[in-house]
Design a protein around this motif. Structure first.
Motif, PDB file in Angstrom:
ATOM      1  N   ILE A  20      -1.394  10.869 -17.918  1.00 24.20           N
ATOM      2  CA  ILE A  20      -2.291  10.666 -16.783  1.00 24.20           C
ATOM      3  C   ILE A  20      -2.516   9.177 -16.554  1.00 24.20           C
ATOM      4  CG2 ILE A  20      -4.594  11.152 -15.866  1.00 24.20           C
ATOM      5  CD1 ILE A  20      -4.632  13.592 -17.744  1.00 24.20           C
ATOM      6  N   PRO A  21      -2.267   8.701 -15.336  1.00 18.55           N
ATOM      7  CA  PRO A  21      -2.515   7.283 -15.051  1.00 18.55           C
ATOM      8  C   PRO A  21      -3.950   6.887 -15.383  1.00 18.55           C
ATOM      9  CG  PRO A  21      -1.337   8.323 -13.240  1.00 18.55           C
ATOM     10  CD  PRO A  21      -1.744   9.426 -14.171  1.00 18.55           C
ATOM     11  N   LYS A  22      -4.094   5.765 -16.022  1.00 21.63           N
ATOM     12  CA  LYS A  22      -5.407   5.306 -16.473  1.00 21.63           C
ATOM     13  C   LYS A  22      -6.155   4.604 -15.336  1.00 21.63           C
ATOM     14  CE  LYS A  22      -4.671   6.612 -20.749  1.00 21.63           C
ATOM     15  NZ  LYS A  22      -3.355   7.246 -20.543  1.00 21.63           N
ATOM     16  N   SER A  23      -7.456   4.735 -15.357  1.00 21.87           N
ATOM     17  CA  SER A  23      -8.295   3.991 -14.419  1.00 21.87           C
ATOM     18  C   SER A  23      -8.680   2.660 -15.057  1.00 21.87           C
ATOM     19  CB  SER A  23      -9.553   4.789 -14.065  1.00 21.87           C
ATOM     20  OG  SER A  23     -10.300   5.073 -15.232  1.00 21.87           O
ATOM     21  N   LYS A  24      -9.039   1.724 -14.225  1.00 24.20           N
ATOM     22  CA  LYS A  24      -9.476   0.401 -14.679  1.00 24.20           C
ATOM     23  C   LYS A  24     -10.925   0.218 -14.271  1.00 24.20           C
ATOM     24  CE  LYS A  24      -8.471  -4.503 -13.914  1.00 24.20           C
ATOM     25  NZ  LYS A  24      -7.634  -5.468 -13.136  1.00 24.20           N
ATOM     26  N   GLN A  25     -11.720  -0.379 -15.118  1.00 24.41           N
ATOM     27  CA  GLN A  25     -13.126  -0.583 -14.776  1.00 24.41           C
ATOM     28  C   GLN A  25     -13.433  -2.064 -14.591  1.00 24.41           C
ATOM     29  OE1 GLN A  25     -16.111   1.551 -17.003  1.00 24.41           O
ATOM     30  NE2 GLN A  25     -17.714   0.078 -16.514  1.00 24.41           N
ATOM     31  N   GLU A  26     -14.097  -2.350 -13.497  1.00 27.73           N
ATOM     32  CA  GLU A  26     -14.633  -3.680 -13.221  1.00 27.73           C
ATOM     33  C   GLU A  26     -16.139  -3.541 -13.051  1.00 27.73           C
ATOM     34  OE1 GLU A  26     -12.923  -6.370 -13.275  1.00 27.73           O
ATOM     35  OE2 GLU A  26     -10.825  -5.723 -13.051  1.00 27.73           O
ATOM     36  N   VAL A  27     -16.843  -4.660 -13.033  1.00 29.58           N
ATOM     37  CA  VAL A  27     -18.293  -4.648 -12.837  1.00 29.58           C
ATOM     38  C   VAL A  27     -18.649  -5.690 -11.789  1.00 29.58           C
ATOM     39  CG1 VAL A  27     -20.557  -4.903 -13.909  1.00 29.58           C
ATOM     40  CG2 VAL A  27     -18.674  -3.931 -15.231  1.00 29.58           C
ATOM     41  N   LEU A  28     -19.403  -5.271 -10.769  1.00 28.57           N
ATOM     42  CA  LEU A  28     -19.837  -6.214  -9.748  1.00 28.57           C
ATOM     43  C   LEU A  28     -20.900  -7.152 -10.308  1.00 28.57           C
ATOM     44  CD1 LEU A  28     -20.110  -3.856  -6.617  1.00 28.57           C
ATOM     45  CD2 LEU A  28     -18.114  -5.099  -7.483  1.00 28.57           C
ATOM     46  N   SER A  29     -21.206  -8.199  -9.571  1.00 20.51           N
ATOM     47  CA  SER A  29     -22.167  -9.208 -10.039  1.00 20.51           C
ATOM     48  C   SER A  29     -23.543  -8.621 -10.323  1.00 20.51           C
ATOM     49  CB  SER A  29     -22.285 -10.329  -9.003  1.00 20.51           C
ATOM     50  OG  SER A  29     -21.051 -10.987  -8.841  1.00 20.51           O
ATOM     51  N   ASN A  30     -23.913  -7.563  -9.589  1.00 24.72           N
ATOM     52  CA  ASN A  30     -25.213  -6.927  -9.812  1.00 24.72           C
ATOM     53  C   ASN A  30     -25.123  -5.757 -10.798  1.00 24.72           C
ATOM     54  OD1 ASN A  30     -23.861  -5.082  -8.252  1.00 24.72           O
ATOM     55  ND2 ASN A  30     -25.336  -5.063  -6.570  1.00 24.72           N
ATOM     56  N   GLU A  31     -24.005  -5.699 -11.535  1.00 23.59           N
ATOM     57  CA  GLU A  31     -23.787  -4.749 -12.629  1.00 23.59           C
ATOM     58  C   GLU A  31     -23.444  -3.337 -12.181  1.00 23.59           C
ATOM     59  OE1 GLU A  31     -27.063  -4.960 -15.341  1.00 23.59           O
ATOM     60  OE2 GLU A  31     -26.575  -6.999 -15.974  1.00 23.59           O
ATOM     61  N   ILE A  32     -23.064  -3.124 -10.938  1.00 22.91           N
ATOM     62  CA  ILE A  32     -22.545  -1.824 -10.514  1.00 22.91           C
ATOM     63  C   ILE A  32     -21.143  -1.652 -11.094  1.00 22.91           C
ATOM     64  CG2 ILE A  32     -21.755  -0.418  -8.568  1.00 22.91           C
ATOM     65  CD1 ILE A  32     -23.889  -1.620  -6.853  1.00 22.91           C
ATOM     66  N   PRO A  33     -20.911  -0.579 -11.875  1.00 21.74           N
ATOM     67  CA  PRO A  33     -19.557  -0.351 -12.386  1.00 21.74           C
ATOM     68  C   PRO A  33     -18.633   0.172 -11.281  1.00 21.74           C
ATOM     69  CG  PRO A  33     -21.031   1.410 -13.099  1.00 21.74           C
ATOM     70  CD  PRO A  33     -21.887   0.404 -12.386  1.00 21.74           C
ATOM     71  N   VAL A  34     -17.413  -0.350 -11.245  1.00 24.79           N
ATOM     72  CA  VAL A  34     -16.409   0.078 -10.272  1.00 24.79           C
ATOM     73  C   VAL A  34     -15.186   0.577 -11.039  1.00 24.79           C
ATOM     74  CG1 VAL A  34     -14.975  -0.557  -8.306  1.00 24.79           C
ATOM     75  CG2 VAL A  34     -17.217  -1.636  -8.603  1.00 24.79           C
ATOM     76  N   HIS A  35     -14.845   1.845 -10.826  1.00 22.16           N
ATOM     77  CA  HIS A  35     -13.688   2.450 -11.483  1.00 22.16           C
ATOM     78  C   HIS A  35     -12.545   2.483 -10.477  1.00 22.16           C
ATOM     79  CE1 HIS A  35     -16.345   3.812 -14.761  1.00 22.16           C
ATOM     80  NE2 HIS A  35     -17.226   3.975 -13.783  1.00 22.16           N
ATOM     81  N   ILE A  36     -11.402   1.925 -10.858  1.00 21.13           N
ATOM     82  CA  ILE A  36     -10.289   1.735  -9.927  1.00 21.13           C
ATOM     83  C   ILE A  36      -9.086   2.568 -10.366  1.00 21.13           C
ATOM     84  CG2 ILE A  36      -8.687   0.063  -8.939  1.00 21.13           C
ATOM     85  CD1 ILE A  36     -10.867  -2.076  -9.462  1.00 21.13           C
ATOM     86  N   ILE A  37      -8.571   3.362  -9.432  1.00 17.09           N
ATOM     87  CA  ILE A  37      -7.342   4.136  -9.653  1.00 17.09           C
ATOM     88  C   ILE A  37      -6.338   3.678  -8.597  1.00 17.09           C
ATOM     89  CG2 ILE A  37      -6.292   6.420  -9.707  1.00 17.09           C
ATOM     90  CD1 ILE A  37      -9.053   7.525 -10.451  1.00 17.09           C
ATOM     91  N   SER A  38      -5.360   2.931  -9.032  1.00 13.94           N
ATOM     92  CA  SER A  38      -4.397   2.346  -8.104  1.00 13.94           C
ATOM     93  C   SER A  38      -3.136   3.193  -8.051  1.00 13.94           C
ATOM     94  CB  SER A  38      -4.041   0.919  -8.552  1.00 13.94           C
ATOM     95  OG  SER A  38      -3.159   0.315  -7.637  1.00 13.94           O
ATOM     96  N   GLY A  39      -2.663   3.476  -6.835  1.00 10.85           N
ATOM     97  CA  GLY A  39      -1.445   4.261  -6.692  1.00 10.85           C
ATOM     98  C   GLY A  39      -1.261   4.733  -5.264  1.00 10.85           C
ATOM     99  N   GLY A  40      -0.163   5.397  -5.031  1.00 10.78           N
ATOM    100  CA  GLY A  40       0.129   5.898  -3.695  1.00 10.78           C
ATOM    101  C   GLY A  40       0.963   4.911  -2.902  1.00 10.78           C
ATOM    102  N   SER A  41       1.700   5.432  -1.937  1.00  9.70           N
ATOM    103  CA  SER A  41       2.571   4.586  -1.115  1.00  9.70           C
ATOM    104  C   SER A  41       1.980   4.296   0.254  1.00  9.70           C
ATOM    105  CB  SER A  41       3.932   5.267  -0.958  1.00  9.70           C
ATOM    106  OG  SER A  41       3.785   6.550  -0.375  1.00  9.70           O
TER     107      SER A  41
END
Length: 430
Positions: A20-41
């Motif tokens: 299963i493709p893994k998600s990546k997690q980033e955090v915005l400056s105000n600490e909101i977590p952002v989960h990123i799933i990159s893919g698709g054409s």
């Protein structure tokens, strides 16, 4: 080139592993977590803003759902009609969802119009106006829908069953009278919004074709600083009160069919027996070739459809067999249901049948991961439990390792007839 022989069925291949493709997690400056799933054409994105604002957190019925559905009814800058027109112009779509524990606003957009549609999303999230006229219209429509639903035997059966296993006041039962629609106040909706739709009560899932600018654009709208009032995020507790009454008949005059629900309170996906119970459920009634379908529909002809479901909530979970049958065969259908449950307790599931069900499950799992958007749906369901989508790799191995002996042990542990609740809604049999 070898000629295809259409008289021979294709060989089926056992799925040994799911990557299963893994998600990546980033955090915005105000600490909101952002989960990123990159893919698709395709140059499309799905951006879902998720808040801890579901039924669990409301003080009275209808507050959470009405609040979520009113977010698009007008903002400080745009009316509801203007919002709809703008989303349509940019080829975008926005969806609103409210569940037991969370609520979300989900934007589907073309990458090339991301700036414009993110501006609209920001307006909806940060500056809704909750107009009084629309509030009354929404409540009126909800009430009408509720009253129509009250005439359906399956809706009444679901309500009664949930009240028995969770208790009348529990949010998982979500039971209320029609009079509640006349008691909801607009100020209650506004207060709920201010308390729950805040930056410190939010997480974001982004899926689709990504580039480095997308996170920056989200940061500009939602991450630079805290927004809306600070949420208290106080843990809300609800007492679970299962009924001592196990078998209930609800009279519904002039009902053509009888609705049946049989099941019990169980547990959620964090429990060590969840994978085994999932497999047991599939064998019993979880797919079209299940035992209940073969018996009650194909052999006896008592119903058009019957299935069993396994629901995993954040704080609990339950199992239920659901069907509608002719009122003249209601008791016969119930008898056959209990026979199938007893068969699981008394006899080992043949290996051929178990392998078939395991492969069905593996195939369905693969199909649910066939796009970034589908992966985001799975991730959303896992995050509240502290899991990411790697959960399914372990889960699949647990399914594959479950033996017929284990299925029988689980059936004898959790599916004893005395532990099951039974609800029938319809006319009494002649």
């Amino acid at each position: 080139m070898e000629k295809l022989n259409r008289n021979l069925p294709p060989q089926f291949k056992t799925i040994e592993h799911v990557d299963i493709p893994k998600s990546k997690q980033e955090v915005l400056s105000n600490e909101i977590p952002v989960h990123i799933i990159s893919g698709g054409s395709q140059d499309v994105l799905k951006i879902e803003m998720i808040f801890n604002a579901g039924l669990w957190h409301q003080n009275s019925p209808l507050i959470a759902g009405t609040c979520n559905s009113m977010l698009n009814e007008g903002t400080k800058k745009y009316s509801a009609a203007e919002l709809a027109e703008k989303f349509d112009f940019y080829g975008a779509y926005i969806a609103y969802n409210n569940s037991q524990h969370d609520a979300s606003v989900c934007l589907y957009t073309l990458n090339k119009y991301l700036d414009e549609t993110l501006d609209l999303l920001e307006e909806i999230i940060k500056r809704p106006t909750f107009p009084k006229k629309e509030f009354k219209t929404i409540l009126s429509n909800k009430k009408q829908s509720y009253l129509v639903n009250r005439e359906k035997t399956n809706a009444l059966a679901k309500e009664k069953f949930n009240s028995l296993i969770y208790g009348d006041k529990h949010p998982y039962a979500n039971i209320f009278e029609a009079s509640v629609f006349d008691e909801v106040q607009l100020d209650d909706i506004k207060t709920y919004y201010k308390d729950r739709y805040t930056s410190d009560n939010c997480r974001i899932i982004v899926s689709g074709k990504m580039d480095t600018s997308i996170l920056t654009k989200i940061e500009d709208r939602f991450g630079v600083s805290a927004w809306n009032t600070k949420s208290s995020n106080i843990e809300v507790k609800h007492e679970l009160l299962s009924s001592d009454e196990k078998k209930v008949f609800v009279l519904k005059k002039d009902a053509v069919q009888s609705s049946i629900r049989i099941g019990r309170l169980l547990f959620n996906k964090t429990h060590p027996d969840f994978a085994g119970i999932m497999l047991l459920n599939l064998v019993l009634g979880g797919y079209f070739g299940s035992r209940l379908m073969q018996n009650i529909r194909e052999d006896k002809g008592y119903t058009y459809g019957i299935n069993s479901i396994l629901l995993s909530h954040l704080k609990s979970g339950h199992f239920a067999i659901v069907t509608e049958v002719g009122k003249d065969v209601c008791q016969a259908a119930i008898s056959e249901i209990y026979k199938e449950i007893k068969r699981l307790r008394d006899k080992l599931v043949p290996e051929e049948e178990l392998d078939l069900v395991k492969n069905f499950f593996s195939g369905e799992m693969l199909r649910s991961f066939d796009s970034p958007f589908a992966l985001s749906e799975s991730l959303r369901g896992n995050l509240p439990f502290g899991f990411d989508n790697s959960y399914y790799e372990k889960f699949l191995q647990e399914i594959k390792g479950t033996s017929s002996q284990k299925i029988m042990e689980l059936a004898n542990t959790y599916f004893k007839e005395d532990d099951l609740y039974e609800v029938i809604v319809g006319e009494k049999e002649i």
